[in-house]
Design a protein around this motif. Structure first.
Motif, mmCIF file in Angstrom:
data_model
loop_
_atom_site.group_PDB
_atom_site.id
_atom_site.type_symbol
_atom_site.label_atom_id
_atom_site.label_comp_id
_atom_site.label_asym_id
_atom_site.label_seq_id
_atom_site.Cartn_x
_atom_site.Cartn_y
_atom_site.Cartn_z
ATOM 1 N N ALA A 118 0.574 -1.369 -0.107
ATOM 2 C CA ALA A 118 0.039 -0.323 -0.392
ATOM 3 C C ALA A 118 0.840 1.390 0.302
ATOM 4 O O ALA A 118 0.503 2.257 -0.378
ATOM 5 C CB ALA A 118 -1.206 -0.187 1.407
ATOM 6 N N VAL A 119 2.096 0.952 0.733
ATOM 7 C CA VAL A 119 2.928 2.525 0.777
ATOM 8 C C VAL A 119 3.154 2.688 -0.304
ATOM 9 O O VAL A 119 3.729 3.642 -0.820
ATOM 10 C CB VAL A 119 3.649 1.957 1.748
ATOM 11 C CG1 VAL A 119 5.084 3.105 1.868
ATOM 12 C CG2 VAL A 119 3.226 2.044 3.029
ATOM 13 N N SER A 143 1.765 4.401 -3.152
ATOM 14 C CA SER A 143 0.634 5.408 -2.899
ATOM 15 C C SER A 143 1.566 6.702 -2.930
ATOM 16 O O SER A 143 1.405 7.187 -3.251
ATOM 17 C CB SER A 143 0.351 5.136 -0.868
ATOM 18 O OG SER A 143 -0.341 6.152 -0.688
ATOM 19 N N ARG A 144 3.198 5.685 -2.227
ATOM 20 C CA ARG A 144 4.123 6.695 -2.216
ATOM 21 C C ARG A 144 5.428 6.952 -3.176
ATOM 22 O O ARG A 144 6.351 7.377 -2.861
ATOM 23 C CB ARG A 144 4.699 7.242 -1.023
ATOM 24 C CG ARG A 144 3.356 8.317 0.016
ATOM 25 C CD ARG A 144 3.578 7.785 1.628
ATOM 26 N NE ARG A 144 4.735 8.848 1.681
ATOM 27 C CZ ARG A 144 4.161 10.206 2.795
ATOM 28 N NH1 ARG A 144 3.492 9.552 3.287
ATOM 29 N NH2 ARG A 144 4.741 10.989 2.993
#
Lengths: 627, 475, 100
Positions: free
Chosen positions: C82-83, C86-87
């Motif tokens: 997820a990190v 997202s980033r």
């Protein structure tokens, strides 16, 4: 019967108060109202003299306000009422000069009422109250034309002098209460316990001397001549000035209660009579001469009181009242006509207005003590009482009688001259003269002159013994056969001598050397002495206490206030510097700590890990070390 | 062995509802997934009914060989957790309605609540760890639910720290097992006095590390501000409120039941932890500009106050009563404040709240009640709670701790007022107000009002509520 | 014997802790955590065997540890993914937006 007495006191008092309170509104009818009230008072006085009523009312706790008309009071009330009527009639004639009629007549009636209460009072408090009212009315009347500052200053001097002397009467009241005379009856004052009786006597004597302008208080009467002439005639010749003498006559028993009372009073009276007579002879102002003469004649009354000659004193009082009132009214008439009262300027005044001149002549001759006029008879009775005490007193009195002849003739000589050609230069020096005498001025003068002559009957032994019985001293000595001619001879020779010396022109003077003349003309320097000995020390003391109050008392207050302000400043500084600084420091520290506490949260995970690991390691070590 | 499952009814309801919801959510259309929330609410209500029955009917017992205790502490925890869950359902509704994974949100919430209840009733170290896991892992997922940059960063930090502390806690469990020859608290209580001191000390600290992480106390608090800041407001409300209830009761139970007196000087340790938490939480909150971050630091300091009760667990009679009353009171009040924040999703910073009193006076009133309630103003419930805990601390001999707590309470007024002051200032322009203070729906506002009212009612009815917290703990 | 096993467990735990504290990559941190769990498993098993073999508590600890390991791994990889999605980062320190 007592209602008569209350009315006698109430009529002049209420009429006077009403005239005073209505202000300017009753100025026009005021003279008529005043004369009417005075006439009513005279009627009541005669009635009470005949009926001899008594009245009494409660005043303070255990002290009553009592009025009684006995022999002495009867004579006094009639004299007071009669002279008041005459003077008010004269004032009605002078009403254009006395502009505020309501105030004038109101004050005169008020004064008359107070005098009537004084001569009929039986208790000391009532007498004291009336005494004070008389003093206040005198002050208001002397300063009647108050727009001229010298008159108000004169009124203040007169009032302050008599008021200071009146403190003696308060002292006497206190001494009487301490001495056991709780009801303060005048008749009982002689019975006070010693040593209070000495204090009592001293107080009464001081008050009497002050009111009657005896030595050393005589100078106030000189200043009182700033009053209008009717005022001088009523207050300062006939009544108020004589009130002191009346008091001494009433309390002659008290004077006998101490060994020194009578002699002190008698010698003071004699000395006043002589010295003030000399002063009168040196005066150039007619009213000043008459004033000094008043002091001198009252000296005779005081001498009579001191030697126990109550009837003699009463006779002297009555005769003097008529004589002096007439002389003052005549002087007032010439002042009104010519605008001057200087003797050299009054040359020929008697010939210009002959009725006035005749009245003046009659009164002046009576003042000189020439037989068979009233004052010769009265004076002889006084000297008889004096001779009964001591020959020295008699000799002094006789000398004073001679001097009275001198100054009376001096005044008479001037007015009986022919009017000189340049007389107009001396006129209108004090006010603008009207060159006429109003018709209302004549009847009072003539009545008073007639009384001045007629009261010579007092020389008759029968009349005098009746008077002695009336006043309650039947054992009083009466003049012996050789005294009457002796005094007559002395008076006549002194009068003739004075006439001759006056007639020799302005060169030779009656008194030499010049320094003595100046001292006598200046009323024996009494006022300067009073100023130096009494006024200046009191003022200096007042100034000193004022400085003390400003520096010490006020200073203490200021210092206390400054100290409070300093303490407040200290508190503020300690609050600002101490408490506030502490609070600010706490806030600063908290702020710094708050900012520092956010720094561990760096956002970087491995630093979180590191801090947590270190934290727990420390905790573990802490726990392990607590073993 | 007591295998009475009815004693675990609330937990079973929650887990059952979670499983059902998970399955149903796979098949429900998106616009119907709100029924899972209804299911969750039903489960919570059922649990509340069972708890009430247990409390009324004196149903205290230990089940499954004393691995789980149903007593006064469990009862209080159940009441607090289930009521908080209901309010959380309401607070989350506006944000998560219509999300494509809405049902999973409700399921995760239910699972974490079940885990918290397991923590609260755990009477065995393994039960403790199981509860820890069940309570933590759904929370990691909830933190990153919105999948935005901040949310996933929050989830990352939450997970990594949670994993570390979880492992450390497991290590502590192993050590305590080795020292006490068993994991049940009864067994530990009898066996630990004979165990080596160092082992027990290290083991205790390790176990406490995990529990401190869940309650957000220093030095295990680093996740809380970041998670509250990064996640959505309802999730922030959840992580600062719900796990704390279970964790603190677990700490209390561990120390009171498992640790015999005089083995390890854990009161001092707890006192130091409490002092550090409350001071650090307060100081760091002074100059915060973000509303949720401020509330997170305030939660750290509240954990400090609550740990005071644990510090004097065996030394004062008032400790249990204080803790068990303070926890629900704190939960309601904190939730009220977070509900206001959730209601205004566009107002992130404190200055954004300017003019709140004019525009939304009810919310401003709720905020005043809740923030001043967190300070401990009478007549809110936290005031009574703080009073009880302070009295317990003084009674237990830690007067310095009570004084420090009082100073911290006074200091905390500063940052709460720093938030409240702008609410009552006159607003700027109307446009800004309309955009910034735009509401998100009625559910959150209703939850906020309900929470504030509950806090006040609990405070006023403290006299009736306190005796409920006074029952003995079962070993 | 117990001491040896405990020593091994301690070594595993320490290495794992060191790794968790020093690694930058998220997955490596997870590896460190796994190593720590391995140490715990070793310790629990040894303690069970040598100190309290009669009860099953030790065994349950091992099972619980394995479960924890699995769950943590799953969660960790999910978060990492997820990190990253997202980033676009894979180190823990690169996500530092939330601080203060």
């Amino acid at each position: 019967m007592s209602a008569l007495l209350w009315l006698l006191a109430a009529v002049p008092l209420t009429a006077g108060t009403a005239l005073l309170l209505t202000g300017r509104r009753l100025d026009r009818p005021a003279p008529a109202l005043g004369v009417a009230a005075a006439a009513a008072t005279l009627g009541l006085a005669v009635a009470s003299a005949v009926l001899r009523p008594e009245a009494s009312a409660p005043l303070f706790a255990g002290i009553r306000a009592g009025l009684r008309v006995d022999g002495l009071s009867a004579v006094m009330t009639v004299v007071v009422a009669a002279v008041t009527l005459a003077v008010l009639v004269f004032s009605a004639g002078e009403k254009d000069r006395l502009s505020q009629g309501g105030r004038f007549h109101g004050l005169m009636l008020l004064f008359a009422g107070a005098m009537l209460i004084t001569v009929t009072a039986t208790t000391l408090p009532l007498l004291l109250m009336a005494w004070e009212v008389m003093g206040a009315a005198s002050w208001a009347l002397i300063g009647f034309w108050w727009r001229q500052p010298q008159r108000t200053r004169a009124a203040d001097t007169a009032f302050l002098t008599t008021r200071t002397a009146d403190l003696g009467l308060y002292l006497a009241a206190g001494a009487a209460l301490a001495g056991g005379v709780t009801a303060l009856d005048l008749d009982a004052l002689a019975g006070a316990r010693g040593p209070w009786v000495h204090l009592l006597t001293a107080g009464v004597v001081a008050a009497a001397f002050g009111k009657s302008a005896q030595l050393p208080f005589s100078f106030w009467l000189s200043r009182a001549m700033q009053a209008p002439s009717p005022v001088s005639a009523l207050l300062h010749a006939a009544t108020m000035a004589a009130a002191g003498a009346y008091l001494l006559l009433r309390l002659h028993a008290l004077l006998e209660a101490t060994a020194w009372g009578g002699p002190l009073v008698a010698w003071t009276g004699a000395a006043t009579a002589l010295l003030l007579g000399v002063a009168a002879a040196a005066q150039r102002d007619l009213k000043q001469l008459l004033a000094a003469s008043t002091c001198s004649q009252i000296g005779f009354m005081v001498l009579a009181a001191g030697t126990g000659g109550v009837a003699a004193g009463t006779a002297q009082l009555t005769a003097h009242a008529a004589v002096k009132a007439g002389l003052f009214l005549a002087a007032g008439a010439w002042l009104y006509a010519l605008g001057t009262k200087q003797l050299p300027a009054l040359r020929g005044a008697a010939r210009a207005w002959q009725w006035v001149g005749a009245a003046f002549t009659a009164c002046a001759l009576a003042l000189a003590g020439l037989p068979p006029l009233s004052l010769w008879a009265a004076k002889d009775e006084v000297l008889a009482a004096a001779f009964a005490q001591s020959a020295a007193l008699y000799a002094t009195g006789l000398a004073a009688a001679a001097v009275s002849a001198v100054y009376s003739v001096k005044a008479l000589w001037y007015v009986l001259r022919e009017t000189p050609g340049d007389a107009w230069q001396g006129y209108d020096t004090e006010e603008s003269g009207t060159r006429r005498v109003t018709p209302l001025m004549r009847p009072p003068l003539l009545v008073l002159a007639a009384a001045a002559v007629a009261l010579g009957v007092l020389a008759l032994p029968g009349v005098f013994s009746a008077l002695r019985d009336a006043v309650g001293t039947p054992d009083e000595p009466s003049p012996s056969a050789w005294q009457l001619p002796l005094s007559a001879a002395v008076a006549l020779s002194a009068a003739w001598l004075a006439w001759r010396i006056q007639g020799r022109g302005p060169g030779p003077r009656l008194l030499r050397p010049a320094a003595v003349r100046r001292w006598a003309a200046g009323w024996l320097g009494l006022e300067q002495a009073a100023r130096t000995l009494a006024v200046r020390p009191v003022l200096a003391l007042a100034r000193a206490t004022a400085v003390f109050d400003d520096r010490v008392v006020d200073g203490a207050v200021h210092r206390a206030a400054r100290a409070a302000l300093t303490a407040a400043g200290l508190a503020r500084r300690s609050d600002d510097g101490g408490v506030d600084a502490l609070v600010r420091a706490v806030a600063r520290t908290a702020r710094r700590l708050g900012r520092a506490a956010r720094r561990p949260q760096t956002g970087l995970l491995h630093q979180y890990y590191a801090q947590a690991a270190v934290g727990f390691a420390v905790l573990t070590l802490l726990l392990l070390s607590l073993r | 062995m007591n295998r009475n499952l009815t004693a675990l009814l609330p937990e079973i309801c929650l887990v059952g509802a979670a499983v059902t919801g998970l399955l149903a959510g796979s098949w429900l259309p998106r616009h119907r997934q709100w029924s899972v929330a209804v299911l969750a609410a039903a489960a919570a209500l059922a649990g509340l009914a069972a708890t009430a029955h247990t409390l009324a009917a004196d149903g205290e017992q230990t089940v499954f060989s004393a691995a789980f205790a149903v007593d006064a502490a469990t009862g209080a925890a159940r009441l607090a957790v289930l009521i908080t869950l209901l309010l959380l359902l309401a607070v989350s509704a506006p944000g998560v309605r219509g999300h494509r994974r809405e049902s999973e949100y409700w399921v995760l919430l239910m699972l974490s609540a079940a885990g918290t209840l397991a923590l609260a009733g755990a009477n065995d170290l393994l039960m403790l760890f199981a509860g820890y896991l069940l309570a933590s892992v759904p929370a990691y997922a909830l933190a990153g639910f919105a999948k935005d940059a901040r949310g996933v960063e929050a989830a990352l930090k939450y997970y990594l720290l949670g994993a570390l502390f979880g492992v450390v806690m497991l290590g502590g469990v192993a050590l305590m097992y080795g020292a006490g020859r068993g994991t049940g608290y009864r067994q530990l209580h009898t066996a630990l006095p004979a165990a080596p001191y160092g082992v027990v000390a290290v083991g205790l600290v390790a176990v406490l590390a995990g529990l401190l992480f869940k309650s957000g106390a220093a030095p295990a608090h680093f996740w809380m501000p970041d998670v509250a800041d990064g996640a959505a407001a309802p999730v922030a409300a959840f992580v600062t409120t719900l796990p704390k209830i279970g964790a603190l009761i677990a700490v209390y139970r561990l120390l009171h039941q498992a640790m015999p007196a005089d083995t390890v000087d854990w009161p001092l340790l707890l006192a130091v932890l409490a002092a550090a938490s409350m001071t650090l939480g307060n100081l760091a909150a002074f100059f915060q500009t973000s509303a949720t971050r401020l509330l997170a630091y305030s939660a750290v300091s509240q954990a400090g106050y609550l740990l005071m009760a644990a510090a004097v667990a065996t030394r004062s009679e008032l400790a249990q009563q204080g803790l068990l009353f303070y926890l629900p009171a704190y939960a309601l009040t904190n939730l009220g404040a977070f509900a206001v924040v959730a209601e205004l999703p566009h107002a992130r910073r404190l200055e954004d709240y300017r003019g709140l009193a004019r525009r939304r006076p009810a919310l401003a009133a709720v905020l005043v009640v809740c923030l001043l309630g967190l300070v401990g103003t009478p007549p809110t419930a936290v005031f009574i709670g703080k009073l009880e805990v302070f009295s317990a601390a003084v009674d237990g001999g830690y007067t310095w701790l009570a004084v420090l707590a009082a100073v911290n309470t006074v200091a905390s007024l500063f940052y709460y007022l720093r938030w409240l002051a702008p609410c009552f200032r006159p607003a700027g322009d109307e446009d800004r107000l309309r955009t910034v203070l735009a509401p998100s729906g009625t559910w959150a506002a209703a939850a906020a009002c309900a929470a504030a009212t509950g806090s006040l009612v609990l405070g006023l009815a403290a006299g009736a509520a306190l005796p409920l917290a006074d029952g003995p703990l079962l070993r | 014997m117990l001491e040896l096993f405990l020593l091994l467990a301690a070594a595993l735990f320490s290495v794992g802790l060191y790794g968790a504290l020093s690694q930058q990559s998220i997955v490596m941190i997870m590896m460190g955590i796994e190593l720590m769990i391995a140490g715990v498993i070793t310790a629990a098993a040894a303690l069970w065997h040598f100190l309290a073999p009669a009860a099953a508590d030790g065994q349950v600890i091992v099972v619980a540890a394995v479960v924890a390991m699995a769950v943590e791994m799953a969660m960790g990889f999910a978060v990492t993914t997820a990190v990253f999605r997202s980033r676009d980062i894979d180190t823990a320190d690169a996500a530092e937006d939330l601080k203060g």
